[in-house]
Motif scaffolding. Structure first.
Motif, PDB file in Angstrom:
ATOM      1  N   HIS A 205       8.418  -3.652  -4.495  1.00  0.00           N
ATOM      2  CA  HIS A 205       8.041  -2.514  -3.654  1.00  0.00           C
ATOM      3  C   HIS A 205       9.041  -1.372  -3.817  1.00  0.00           C
ATOM      4  O   HIS A 205      10.252  -1.582  -3.689  1.00  0.00           O
ATOM      5  CB  HIS A 205       8.032  -2.925  -2.178  1.00  0.00           C
ATOM      6  CG  HIS A 205       6.816  -3.690  -1.748  1.00  0.00           C
ATOM      7  ND1 HIS A 205       6.451  -4.881  -2.302  1.00  0.00           N
ATOM      8  CD2 HIS A 205       5.884  -3.407  -0.795  1.00  0.00           C
ATOM      9  CE1 HIS A 205       5.354  -5.320  -1.715  1.00  0.00           C
ATOM     10  NE2 HIS A 205       4.984  -4.441  -0.798  1.00  0.00           N
ATOM     11  N   ASP A 206       8.527  -0.190  -4.065  1.00  0.00           N
ATOM     12  CA  ASP A 206       9.355   1.017  -4.108  1.00  0.00           C
ATOM     13  C   ASP A 206       9.326   1.615  -2.697  1.00  0.00           C
ATOM     14  O   ASP A 206       8.498   2.476  -2.373  1.00  0.00           O
ATOM     15  CB  ASP A 206       8.800   1.999  -5.139  1.00  0.00           C
ATOM     16  CG  ASP A 206       9.700   3.208  -5.354  1.00  0.00           C
ATOM     17  OD1 ASP A 206      10.560   3.460  -4.482  1.00  0.00           O
ATOM     18  OD2 ASP A 206       9.530   3.896  -6.367  1.00  0.00           O
TER      19      ASP A 206
ATOM     20  N   PRO B 135       7.547 -12.158   0.355  1.00  0.00           N
ATOM     21  CA  PRO B 135       7.429 -11.864  -1.074  1.00  0.00           C
ATOM     22  C   PRO B 135       6.060 -11.249  -1.422  1.00  0.00           C
ATOM     23  O   PRO B 135       5.063 -11.541  -0.779  1.00  0.00           O
ATOM     24  CB  PRO B 135       7.588 -13.233  -1.750  1.00  0.00           C
ATOM     25  CG  PRO B 135       8.239 -14.108  -0.737  1.00  0.00           C
ATOM     26  CD  PRO B 135       7.765 -13.610   0.589  1.00  0.00           C
ATOM     27  N   ASN B 136       6.095 -10.438  -2.468  1.00  0.00           N
ATOM     28  CA  ASN B 136       4.883  -9.756  -2.872  1.00  0.00           C
ATOM     29  C   ASN B 136       3.957 -10.684  -3.651  1.00  0.00           C
ATOM     30  O   ASN B 136       4.384 -11.434  -4.527  1.00  0.00           O
ATOM     31  CB  ASN B 136       5.220  -8.542  -3.750  1.00  0.00           C
ATOM     32  CG  ASN B 136       4.000  -7.721  -4.079  1.00  0.00           C
ATOM     33  OD1 ASN B 136       3.203  -7.406  -3.199  1.00  0.00           O
ATOM     34  ND2 ASN B 136       3.831  -7.376  -5.349  1.00  0.00           N
ATOM     35  N   ASN B 137       2.706 -10.595  -3.312  1.00  0.00           N
ATOM     36  CA  ASN B 137       1.646 -11.297  -4.050  1.00  0.00           C
ATOM     37  C   ASN B 137       0.932 -10.244  -4.889  1.00  0.00           C
ATOM     38  O   ASN B 137       0.374  -9.298  -4.320  1.00  0.00           O
ATOM     39  CB  ASN B 137       0.677 -11.938  -3.050  1.00  0.00           C
ATOM     40  CG  ASN B 137      -0.527 -12.589  -3.696  1.00  0.00           C
ATOM     41  OD1 ASN B 137      -0.574 -12.779  -4.904  1.00  0.00           O
ATOM     42  ND2 ASN B 137      -1.513 -12.927  -2.888  1.00  0.00           N
ATOM     43  N   PRO B 138       1.002 -10.310  -6.238  1.00  0.00           N
ATOM     44  CA  PRO B 138       1.194 -11.505  -7.061  1.00  0.00           C
ATOM     45  C   PRO B 138       2.522 -11.601  -7.823  1.00  0.00           C
ATOM     46  O   PRO B 138       2.676 -12.504  -8.639  1.00  0.00           O
ATOM     47  CB  PRO B 138       0.062 -11.360  -8.074  1.00  0.00           C
ATOM     48  CG  PRO B 138       0.022  -9.883  -8.345  1.00  0.00           C
ATOM     49  CD  PRO B 138       0.349  -9.227  -7.023  1.00  0.00           C
TER      50      PRO B 138
ATOM     51  N   VAL C 185      11.903  -7.665  -1.265  1.00  0.00           N
ATOM     52  CA  VAL C 185      12.772  -6.542  -0.956  1.00  0.00           C
ATOM     53  C   VAL C 185      13.914  -7.068  -0.104  1.00  0.00           C
ATOM     54  O   VAL C 185      13.772  -8.055   0.613  1.00  0.00           O
ATOM     55  CB  VAL C 185      12.014  -5.413  -0.222  1.00  0.00           C
ATOM     56  CG1 VAL C 185      10.991  -4.789  -1.144  1.00  0.00           C
ATOM     57  CG2 VAL C 185      11.343  -5.924   1.044  1.00  0.00           C
ATOM     58  N   HIS C 186      15.056  -6.416  -0.172  1.00  0.00           N
ATOM     59  CA  HIS C 186      16.252  -6.893   0.511  1.00  0.00           C
ATOM     60  C   HIS C 186      16.487  -6.164   1.831  1.00  0.00           C
ATOM     61  O   HIS C 186      15.887  -5.115   2.093  1.00  0.00           O
ATOM     62  CB  HIS C 186      17.452  -6.760  -0.413  1.00  0.00           C
ATOM     63  CG  HIS C 186      17.341  -7.602  -1.639  1.00  0.00           C
ATOM     64  ND1 HIS C 186      17.893  -7.256  -2.854  1.00  0.00           N
ATOM     65  CD2 HIS C 186      16.709  -8.795  -1.842  1.00  0.00           C
ATOM     66  CE1 HIS C 186      17.623  -8.190  -3.751  1.00  0.00           C
ATOM     67  NE2 HIS C 186      16.912  -9.124  -3.160  1.00  0.00           N
TER      68      HIS C 186
ATOM     69  N   SER D 294      16.924 -11.494   1.225  1.00  0.00           N
ATOM     70  CA  SER D 294      15.627 -11.132   1.784  1.00  0.00           C
ATOM     71  C   SER D 294      15.626 -11.451   3.278  1.00  0.00           C
ATOM     72  O   SER D 294      15.832 -12.597   3.673  1.00  0.00           O
ATOM     73  CB  SER D 294      14.506 -11.908   1.084  1.00  0.00           C
ATOM     74  OG  SER D 294      13.240 -11.551   1.613  1.00  0.00           O
ATOM     75  N   PRO D 295      15.394 -10.458   4.144  1.00  0.00           N
ATOM     76  CA  PRO D 295      15.532 -10.677   5.584  1.00  0.00           C
ATOM     77  C   PRO D 295      14.357 -11.416   6.201  1.00  0.00           C
ATOM     78  O   PRO D 295      13.255 -11.437   5.655  1.00  0.00           O
ATOM     79  CB  PRO D 295      15.611  -9.250   6.135  1.00  0.00           C
ATOM     80  CG  PRO D 295      14.767  -8.463   5.185  1.00  0.00           C
ATOM     81  CD  PRO D 295      15.021  -9.078   3.825  1.00  0.00           C
TER      82      PRO D 295
END
Length: 363
Positions: A144-145, A165-168, A173-174, A206-207
């Motif tokens: 993710h930007d 987490p992003n799928n796929p 992101v931290h 990752s929070p």
């Protein structure tokens, strides 16, 4: 064939449907030897635990009755597990059903919904069905930007999905970046931290979205029982957030859409968490093994924090998907982009690695 004149006689359908493509599960595949390995849907490779099966069997005897529309027992169980008040929790028919509730509670036609792309396939479908405009912000190196996503927010933006987490891609992101992003989002815009794969995260940077949502009324956390808890077929998920927000979301709940069997199974799964988390650890270990084996074969693989891996394939994607299918391994191929491959049992993963190694277009 349909008669062209049927169109003139049909009901008038919403124009939003013209922009949609039906979600299509992959076709069944089988190798010449008769093997079939399903690694396309991010399902748990483990069947229900004994306690969960018992709860399902017991609840099945009551399916002639309507389920508890308030999901009171399940919400109480989630509340105790997460140590959050019951008024901060709403339950729905899978994370997709909860996402639809969120959109119905927040979005009016003509509003905007922001999300990264590529991300969860349901976002564009649900957004357009809500009557909102989709604002898709490209990923940066598979992540993710968040700066660009914050820049994309306008006075019409009402909801933002952050899949973490992003799928796929399986990327995360931290904490500092996510907090800075949340600080930039206007208070009237709802941010949905979609943590469907939270249990598989091992990156300590990752929070936990629940911590971030505590002091932010415009942030909610979306979770599911479909992945780590192995209840994909029963369709049950939940959202945690500020009581005011949750109260509004509950008004958008489709009555009785979370069935009694699903509620009972989810309660039993929460009470069997130690055993379930042992299964999660096994999946995490297999994820590491598969990722390292793919890298050794020459593939470019993101560091996944979910129960799948992502291969960047570009124009080779469809050929790779067909090649794996011919070997009896079903993967999720996104044309022109890449392939998402679920982490299954060791045997299933070995079958995939063998197919990947034999692909004619391998790096």
């Amino acid at each position: 064939m349909s008669d062209p004149s049927d169109t003139a006689r049909s009901p008038r359908f919403r124009s939003a449907l013209d922009q949609l493509v039906n979600f299509k599960p992959g076709k069944p595949v089988r190798s010449p030897e008769g093997h079939s390995y399903e690694l396309a849907a991010n399902e748990s490779p483990y069947g229900p635990l004994p306690a969960v099966r018992e709860a399902i069997a017991e609840a099945a005897s009551g399916v002639h009755r309507y389920p508890d529309n308030n999901c009171a027992a399940l919400i109480s169980e989630i509340s105790g597990r997460l140590v959050v008040p019951e008024e901060n929790i709403a339950v729905g028919c899978g994370s997709v059903g909860v996402s639809q509730m969120l959109l119905e509670a927040v979005v009016d036609p003509g509003d905007e919904v922001v999300y990264a792309w590529r991300s969860f396939e349901a976002y564009p479908i649900l957004t357009r069905l809500s009557g909102a405009s989709a604002v898709e912000v490209p990923l940066r190196d598979g992540v993710h930007d968040l700066t660009a996503m914050a820049d994309a927010v306008t006075e019409r933006t009402r909801l933002i999905f952050v899949c973490n987490p992003n799928n796929p891609t399986g990327t995360v992101v931290h904490g500092p970046e996510l907090e800075a992003f949340l600080d930039r989002v206007p208070a009237q815009c709802l941010v949905v931290l979609d943590e469907a794969y939270r249990e598989y995260v091992r990156d300590t940077r990752s929070p936990d979205g629940l911590t971030l949502a505590q002091d932010r009324p415009n942030v909610v956390v979306l979770r599911t029982f479909s992945k780590a808890y192995g209840l994909a077929g029963l369709r049950i998920g939940y959202v945690v957030g500020h009581p005011l927000t949750i109260g509004a979301i509950r008004k958008a709940y489709l009555p009785f859409s979370v069935n009694g069997v699903a509620q009972a199974a989810a309660i039993a799964a929460l009470r069997s968490e130690d055993e379930l988390m042992a299964q999660v650890e096994a999946t995490v270990a297999e994820r590491k093994r598969v990722s390292e084996a793919l890298a050794a074969q020459g593939w470019s693989v993101y560091r996944s924090q979910a129960n799948f891996v992502w291969l960047r394939l570009g124009e080779r994607t469809q050929d790779f998907g067909a090649h794996c299918g011919a070997a009896g391994v079903a993967v999720r191929a996104f044309a022109g982009d890449g392939a998402r491959v679920s982490i299954g049992s060791p045997q299933e993963n070995d079958a995939f690695l063998a197919a990947a190694a034999a692909f004619p277009g391998r790096p």
